[in-house]
Every structure is written in structure tokens, then in C-alpha cells.
Design an enzyme around this catalytic site. Structure first.
Site, PDB file in Angstrom:
ATOM      1  CD  GLU A  35       9.784  13.087  11.355  1.00 33.99           C
ATOM      2  OE1 GLU A  35       8.094  12.570  11.404  1.00 33.99           O
ATOM      3  OE2 GLU A  35      10.803  12.320  10.845  1.00 33.99           O
ATOM      4  CD  GLU A  63      -2.110   8.288   1.682  1.00 32.43           C
ATOM      5  OE1 GLU A  63      -1.693   7.411   1.647  1.00 32.43           O
ATOM      6  OE2 GLU A  63      -3.651   8.902   2.998  1.00 32.43           O
ATOM      7  CB  THR A  98       0.526   5.685  10.930  1.00 30.70           C
ATOM      8  OG1 THR A  98       0.345   7.524  10.174  1.00 30.70           O
ATOM      9  CG2 THR A  98      -0.279   5.371  10.032  1.00 30.70           C
ATOM     10  N   GLY A  99       2.470   4.786  13.057  1.00 34.82           N
ATOM     11  CA  GLY A  99       3.409   3.800  13.545  1.00 34.82           C
ATOM     12  C   GLY A  99       2.137   3.450  14.799  1.00 34.82           C
ATOM     13  CB  CYS A 103      13.001   9.060   8.753  1.00 38.78           C
ATOM     14  SG  CYS A 103      14.233   8.117   7.653  1.00 38.78           S
ATOM     15  CE  LYS A 111      -2.088   2.952   2.400  1.00 34.52           C
ATOM     16  NZ  LYS A 111      -1.985   4.487   1.463  1.00 34.52           N
ATOM     17  CD  GLU A 133      13.021   0.872   9.633  1.00 34.48           C
ATOM     18  OE1 GLU A 133      13.795   1.905   9.794  1.00 34.48           O
ATOM     19  OE2 GLU A 133      13.413  -0.199   9.576  1.00 34.48           O
ATOM     20  N   GLY A 183       6.790   4.054   7.962  1.00 31.17           N
ATOM     21  CA  GLY A 183       5.668   6.187   8.404  1.00 31.17           C
ATOM     22  C   GLY A 183       5.661   7.497   9.285  1.00 31.17           C
ATOM     23  N   GLY A 184       4.773   7.396   9.550  1.00 33.19           N
ATOM     24  CA  GLY A 184       5.000   8.564  10.924  1.00 33.19           C
ATOM     25  C   GLY A 184       4.704   7.861  12.356  1.00 33.19           C
TER      26      GLY A 184
HETATM   27  P1  NAD Z   1       2.001   8.565   7.311  1.00 34.09           P
HETATM   28  O1  NAD Z   1       2.600   7.901   8.583  1.00 34.09           O
HETATM   29  O2  NAD Z   1       0.860   9.664   7.657  1.00 34.09           O
HETATM   30  O3  NAD Z   1       2.165   7.771   6.201  1.00 34.09           O
HETATM   31  C1  NAD Z   1       2.261   6.368   6.121  1.00 34.09           C
HETATM   32  C2  NAD Z   1       1.303   5.325   5.221  1.00 34.09           C
HETATM   33  O4  NAD Z   1       0.534   5.104   6.503  1.00 34.09           O
HETATM   34  C3  NAD Z   1       0.827   5.736   3.931  1.00 34.09           C
HETATM   35  O5  NAD Z   1       0.714   4.488   3.160  1.00 34.09           O
HETATM   36  C4  NAD Z   1      -0.648   5.968   5.050  1.00 34.09           C
HETATM   37  O6  NAD Z   1      -1.700   6.747   4.037  1.00 34.09           O
HETATM   38  C5  NAD Z   1      -0.547   5.389   5.636  1.00 34.09           C
HETATM   39  N1  NAD Z   1      -1.322   4.751   6.709  1.00 34.09           N
HETATM   40  C6  NAD Z   1      -1.508   5.943   6.925  1.00 34.09           C
HETATM   41  N2  NAD Z   1      -2.513   5.686   8.364  1.00 34.09           N
HETATM   42  C7  NAD Z   1      -2.816   4.516   8.609  1.00 34.09           C
HETATM   43  C8  NAD Z   1      -3.635   3.419   8.717  1.00 34.09           C
HETATM   44  N3  NAD Z   1      -4.544   3.627   9.797  1.00 34.09           N
HETATM   45  N4  NAD Z   1      -3.387   2.908   8.616  1.00 34.09           N
HETATM   46  C9  NAD Z   1      -2.517   1.563   7.652  1.00 34.09           C
HETATM   47  N5  NAD Z   1      -1.863   2.625   7.374  1.00 34.09           N
HETATM   48  C10 NAD Z   1      -2.345   3.638   7.116  1.00 34.09           C
HETATM   49  O7  NAD Z   1       4.143   9.308   7.064  1.00 34.09           O
HETATM   50  P2  NAD Z   1       4.453   9.662   6.305  1.00 34.09           P
HETATM   51  O8  NAD Z   1       3.462  11.206   6.025  1.00 34.09           O
HETATM   52  O9  NAD Z   1       3.718   9.506   4.291  1.00 34.09           O
HETATM   53  O10 NAD Z   1       5.929   9.823   5.765  1.00 34.09           O
HETATM   54  C11 NAD Z   1       6.569  10.307   6.622  1.00 34.09           C
HETATM   55  C12 NAD Z   1       6.977   9.694   7.611  1.00 34.09           C
HETATM   56  O11 NAD Z   1       7.966   9.252   7.346  1.00 34.09           O
HETATM   57  C13 NAD Z   1       7.805  10.906   8.828  1.00 34.09           C
HETATM   58  O12 NAD Z   1       7.920  10.727  10.434  1.00 34.09           O
HETATM   59  C14 NAD Z   1       9.071  10.513   7.849  1.00 34.09           C
HETATM   60  O13 NAD Z   1      10.018  10.639   9.606  1.00 34.09           O
HETATM   61  C15 NAD Z   1       8.569   8.729   8.072  1.00 34.09           C
HETATM   62  N6  NAD Z   1       9.862   7.955   7.674  1.00 34.09           N
HETATM   63  C16 NAD Z   1      10.489   7.113   8.742  1.00 34.09           C
HETATM   64  C17 NAD Z   1      11.213   6.408   7.963  1.00 34.09           C
HETATM   65  C18 NAD Z   1      11.967   4.946   8.528  1.00 34.09           C
HETATM   66  O14 NAD Z   1      12.410   4.313   8.173  1.00 34.09           O
HETATM   67  N7  NAD Z   1      12.415   5.394   9.836  1.00 34.09           N
HETATM   68  C19 NAD Z   1      11.819   6.917   6.423  1.00 34.09           C
HETATM   69  C20 NAD Z   1      10.624   7.350   6.027  1.00 34.09           C
HETATM   70  C21 NAD Z   1       9.940   8.606   6.121  1.00 34.09           C
END
Ligand code: NAD
Length: 488
Positions: A383, A176, A230-231, A282, A173, A248, A226-227
Site C-alpha cells: 500500500e 496525531e 498497527t491493526g 484505504c 484517540k 478497518e 488505520g494501517g
Molecule cells: P496508523 O496505523 O499509523 O495510525 C492509525 C491510528 O493508530 C493513529 O491514531 C495512531 O496514532 C494510532 N496508533 C499507532 N500505533 C498504535 C498502537 N500501537 N496502539 C494504538 N494506537 C496506535 O495509520 P495512518 O497512517 O494514520 O492511516 C493510514 C492507514 O489507515 C492506511 O493503511 C489506510 O489504508 C488505513 N485506513 C483504512 C481505512 C478503512 O476503513 N479500511 C480507512 C482509512 C484509512
């Protein structure tokens, strides 16, 4: 314009969710409309994944045979490398030299996990009797891979390659905001002859497609980048399902300049650490700690060099700073610059929308350096995920370590010093998943990557990154032929 189809169970079709638009951050022109997966599509993709994993055509493949698919995918990415890098530049807005590097990283990832898959063995454990005892590795089951927008293709490769190498099916996934590269990867996997159902790519929102995938009982592991918010939400669902999850997440990494550092190198490293990828990274070195003895001199030169960075169209090979991903994100980043002022910070440079001709329609933002804040301010704690560096002086090593570790995050850290003993002491004392000494953002697929504290759980890359997609089975095999003692 018809929406682009998604890739479900080896078929290209229009998803049942509402289509989404993806735009070029350089000028906000529409790149494509992409169809999305609803919960019924997710359920179907999981069924296809289960069937594909159970099919002897895949289940009975030996690791060196699975590796062939990964090698073929790597070769096809390499064949299309320039096209993919240009497409990613349009979808994501990173300068072309960065998107080329991300495509090269994806090729390396597929090759590395092909090799690792062929060579990773199980273990014969020490017996305590006349038997053979073993620990063998098996695939986990269908994997959901959820990725952010900041490093498409590299993020997806880092999840798809080890998941397949371990013998799993995987459903991706993508964000978006940047769905196009994951769909391109699906085309190449299809062309490589990967059996249908082993890979699905389902664009959609996190709230609908992502949440449906995570909650589906057939998904046996979620690998998420991701963030942190969300994680954490995904971690809660995983806890209920008793499902392994790898997270991550975000960061607020210290980049530390000691008084004895090679200042020319350190300035380059600090600039690259915070401003490459427009700070949308990140591991961005967003808290810049500078020894008080050199603070004024270092900061003056850093500001001069920041003002000289070339902002522009990511298609131009000379560009160092491209646009941010979206107007909404730019407003969020700009909001932090305003917050910094409210917190008493001084904006030393940048922090505004540039007025250069040709950039008006895009999401451009001037890289900013801020000082006059303390490590306890929100600007230094949260962040920002944009080109905003906070400068923080330090007095001695104890003060430095205390400040560097005073963060909910623990992703990465840079140290600039000529003293190898100091480098070692700081590297061991800092609570971070990765430490760079006299360098920054250096990566090898053979070295694990991941975060401490709220920066995540688990590690990607390297051999452990492959085992993370497997579970262990213990096998005891009697060699004596004697009955168990209690039998008559
Ligand atoms: P985000 O958490 O908003 O979204 C990441 C993904 O999760 C997207 O595909 C989104 O559609 C999906 N998502 C959102 N809500 C969800 C849910 N409830 N259930 C399942 N999936 C869901 O993050 P973003 O804005 O796309 O990316 C930026 C963030 O990613 C920053 O915090 C950055 O630090 C982090 N990041 C971390 C690493 C790492 O390796 N540690 C690498 C790159 C980015």
C-alpha cells in the site's frame, strides 16, 4: 501559543503528555499546538466513562431518548458545517469539496444511527416449551475509538455515533497528524448536553496514548481504523484481553476496465478511484487492470487526463489534487516511485514534486501512473497510500481474477463493463469487502463496510455496525408456573 486542551470526562484541560503540533499541509504553517493524554489521563478517562455508563441518568435512558443526543449533535455539525470543512481542509489538506463531503457524511452518520437506535429491536426466539425466550442487546462497556489522519470527522463519526447509540461511553484517540476535528466534535457533543464522561477526546501518539487505551482493562472494545501493521498489534493485545476488536485496515484495490466498458466513464472512475484524496485513501483503486485489447488506447487517454488534473491550494474550489499529509509521507510515496523504476517500471506521468509557484512550502506531489510492472512487484503489492497508480494488462477473465485476488489485501474493487453477466461473475469472484460496478467510492451509511484478509476484521455502518457495539443477552422466562422436574 498555549496548547489546546483535550476533552476528558466532560472537562477541557491540559493533558499531561508532551504537546504535539499540527500543521497545514498546504504550506506547513503551524495550525495549533495540542495537548496530549499520558497513561494517567487515559486511566482517568476510562474511570469517567465507566461512571457515566453506570449512572442511571444514562443507563436508564430508552433508545429513543439516547437518539435525541445524536440528533442534536447532527444538527450542531450541520450548523457549523462550513467552518468544520474549512478547518479540516487546513488540518488535513484535502480539497475543500472533499472536506465538505466528509462533514456531510458525519451529519448523515449521526442521523442514521439515531434512527437505527430507535428502531433496532431484540428478538423473541422460538420456544421449545411453555416459556418465553428472548435475545436482548446491551452495551459492551467503554469503547476506545482510534482513527487515522485521512478522513477526520467522517471516521470519528462512524465510531462515536454507533457506540453512543448502543449505550456505550467512547474515548476517541484521533491521529496525531489531524487532532482538530475530533476536538471540534467534542465541543459540539458538549453543547448538545451529552452527559459528562460519555465522550472523551484524547489526542496523543499511538505509542503512548493509543497503546495505553488499548491495554487498559476497563476498555471493552477497540474500534480501529488505520494501517495493517498497527491493526495487527492491537489485535494481539485484544486477544490477550479477550476483547472484541474491529479493524478497518489498508488496501491495494483492483480497479478493472474490461474491453466492453464505456471508456469515458471508466477513465473518470479510474482517475477518481486512485487520485481523489491524493490517493491517501484505504480504498484507492491503486492496481488498475486494463484489458489488453484496449490497453494502449486507454492508457494514452488516462495519462493525458492525469496530466490535466488541477494541483493546487485545497482552499480553491477548482482544485482536484491537494498536498499530501506531511513531508515524511511525501518522501515515502516518492520512495515507491523510485522503487518502481528499480523494479523495471516506466513512469508514464507525474511522480515528482511540482515546481508551481505558491506550492513550494507544501507537501505537493504530481499524480503518477506506472506501467511495465507485474502484479508480483512490491510497487503492485504494497500500500503506497499516495497518488500512484500501477497499470496492469490482463488477457481473460481467469487471468484477471487470479491477479486481482493475488494480494494480501481485500478491501474494495471496481469493475467497468457493459456486460451485466460479466460484472456479476467478477463481483462474486473477487475477494473484497466492497465491489463497485460502473462506479467507484460510492458509499451509503446503510450498507456495511469493511475488509477481507489483511484489510480488516468486522464491518462498520448499517445495522450490523450498531450491533457491533452491543452484546447479546439471552433471557428465558417460565410461563408454566411448574417446578423444575427434579425438585421435590
Ligand atoms: P496508523 O496505523 O499509523 O495510525 C492509525 C491510528 O493508530 C493513529 O491514531 C495512531 O496514532 C494510532 N496508533 C499507532 N500505533 C498504535 C498502537 N500501537 N496502539 C494504538 N494506537 C496506535 O495509520 P495512518 O497512517 O494514520 O492511516 C493510514 C492507514 O489507515 C492506511 O493503511 C489506510 O489504508 C488505513 N485506513 C483504512 C481505512 C478503512 O476503513 N479500511 C480507512 C482509512 C484509512
Amino acid at each position: 501559543m498555549h496548547p489546546l486542551p483535550l476533552y476528558l470526562g466532560g472537562e477541557w484541560r491540559i493533558g499531561r503528555g508532551a504537546p504535539l503540533e499540527t500543521r497545514n499541509p498546504h504550506d506547513n504553517s503551524l495550525l495549533a499546538e495540542v495537548s496530549t493524554a499520558d497513561t494517567a489521563d487515559v486511566a482517568e478517562a476510562v474511570s469517567c466513562a465507566e461512571r457515566a455508563m453506570a449512572d442511571p441518568a444514562w443507563r436508564n435512558l430508552l433508545p429513543h431518548q439516547r437518539a435525541l443526543y445524536l440528533q442534536r449533535i447532527a444538527a450542531l455539525i450541520e450548523r457549523d458545517a462550513e467552518r468544520l470543512a474549512q478547518l479540516q481542509r487546513q488540518d488535513n489538506g484535502k480539497p475543500i469539496h472533499e472536506t465538505r463531503a466528509l462533514v456531510a457524511s458525519a451529519i448523515g452518520t449521526f442521523r442514521y444511527f439515531a434512527a437505527a437506535c430507535e428502531t433496532l429491536g431484540g428478538e423473541i426466539t422460538p420456544p421449545r416449551g411453555d416459556y418465553l425466550s428472548m435475545s436482548v442487546y446491551e452495551p459492551l462497556g467503554p469503547i476506545a475509538a482510534i482513527t487515522p489522519w485521512n478522513s477526520p470527522i467522517a471516521s470519528e463519526a462512524q465510531k462515536i455515533a454507533p457506540a453512543l447509540a448502543a449505550g456505550n461511553a467512547v474515548i476517541v484517540k484521533p491521529s496525531e497528524l489531524t487532532p482538530l476535528l475530533a476536538l471540534e466534535l467534542a465541543k459540539l457533543a458538549d453543547e448538545a448536553g451529552l452527559p459528562k464522561g460519555l465522550l472523551s477526546v484524547l489526542p496523543g501518539t499511538g505509542a503512548i496514548t493509543g497503546a495505553a487505551l488499548v491495554a487498559h482493562p476497563g476498555i471493552r472494545k477497540v474500534t480501529f481504523t488505520g494501517g495493517t501493521v498497527t491493526g495487527r498489534a492491537i489485535g494481539r493485545v485484544a486477544a490477550d484481553k479477550l476483547m472484541p476488536v474491529s479493524l478497518e485496515l489498508g488496501g491495494k484495490s483492483p480497479n478493472i476496465v474490461c474491453a466492453d466498458a464505456d471508456l469515458a466513464q471508466a477513465i473518470n472512475g479510474v482517475l477518481f478511484g486512485i487520485f481523489s484524496s491524493q490517493g491517501q485513501s484505504c480504498i484507492a483503486g491503486s492496481r488498475i487492470f486494463v484489458a489488453r485489447a484496449i490497453y494502449d488506447r486507454f492508457v494514452a487517454e488516462l495519462v493525458r487526463r492525469t496530466e490535466a488534473l488541477r494541483i493546487g491550494n485545497p482552499a480553491d474550489t477548482a482544485t482536484q489534487i491537494g498536498p499530501l499529509i506531511s513531508r515524511d509521507h511525501r518522501a515515502k510515496v516518492q520512495g515507491y516511485v523510485k522503487l518502481a523504476q528499480e523494479e523495471g517500471g516506466r513512469i508514464l506521468c507525474g511522480g515528482a514534486v511540482p515546481d508551481d509557484a505558491g506550492l513550494e512550502a507544501g507537501n505537493y506531489f504530481q499524480p503518477a501512473l506506472i506501467d511495465g510492472l507485474t502484479n508480483s512487484c512490491r510497487t503492485a503489492r504494497e500500500e503506497i497510500f499516495g497518488p500512484v497508480g500501477v497499470l496492469l494488462p490482463f488477457d481473460d477473465e481467469d487471468d484477471l481474477i487470479a491477479q486481482a485476488n493475488d494480494s494480501v489485501y481485500g478491501l474494495a474493487c471496481g469493475i467497468w463493463t457493459a456486460d451485466y453477466r460479466r460484472a456479476w461473475r467478477i463481483a462474486r469472484a473477487v475477494d473484497a469487502g466492497t465491489v463497485w460496478i460502473n462506479t467507484y467510492k460510492l458509499f451509503s451509511i446503510a450498507t456495511p463496510f469493511g475488509g477481507n484478509k489483511e484489510s480488516g476484521m468486522g464491518r462498520e455502518k448499517a445495522l450490523d455496525g450498531l450491533r457491533a457495539y452491543m452484546r447479546q443477552k439471552s433471557v428465558y422466562w417460565d410461563l408454566s408456573g411448574r417446578p423444575l422436574p427434579w425438585a421435590n
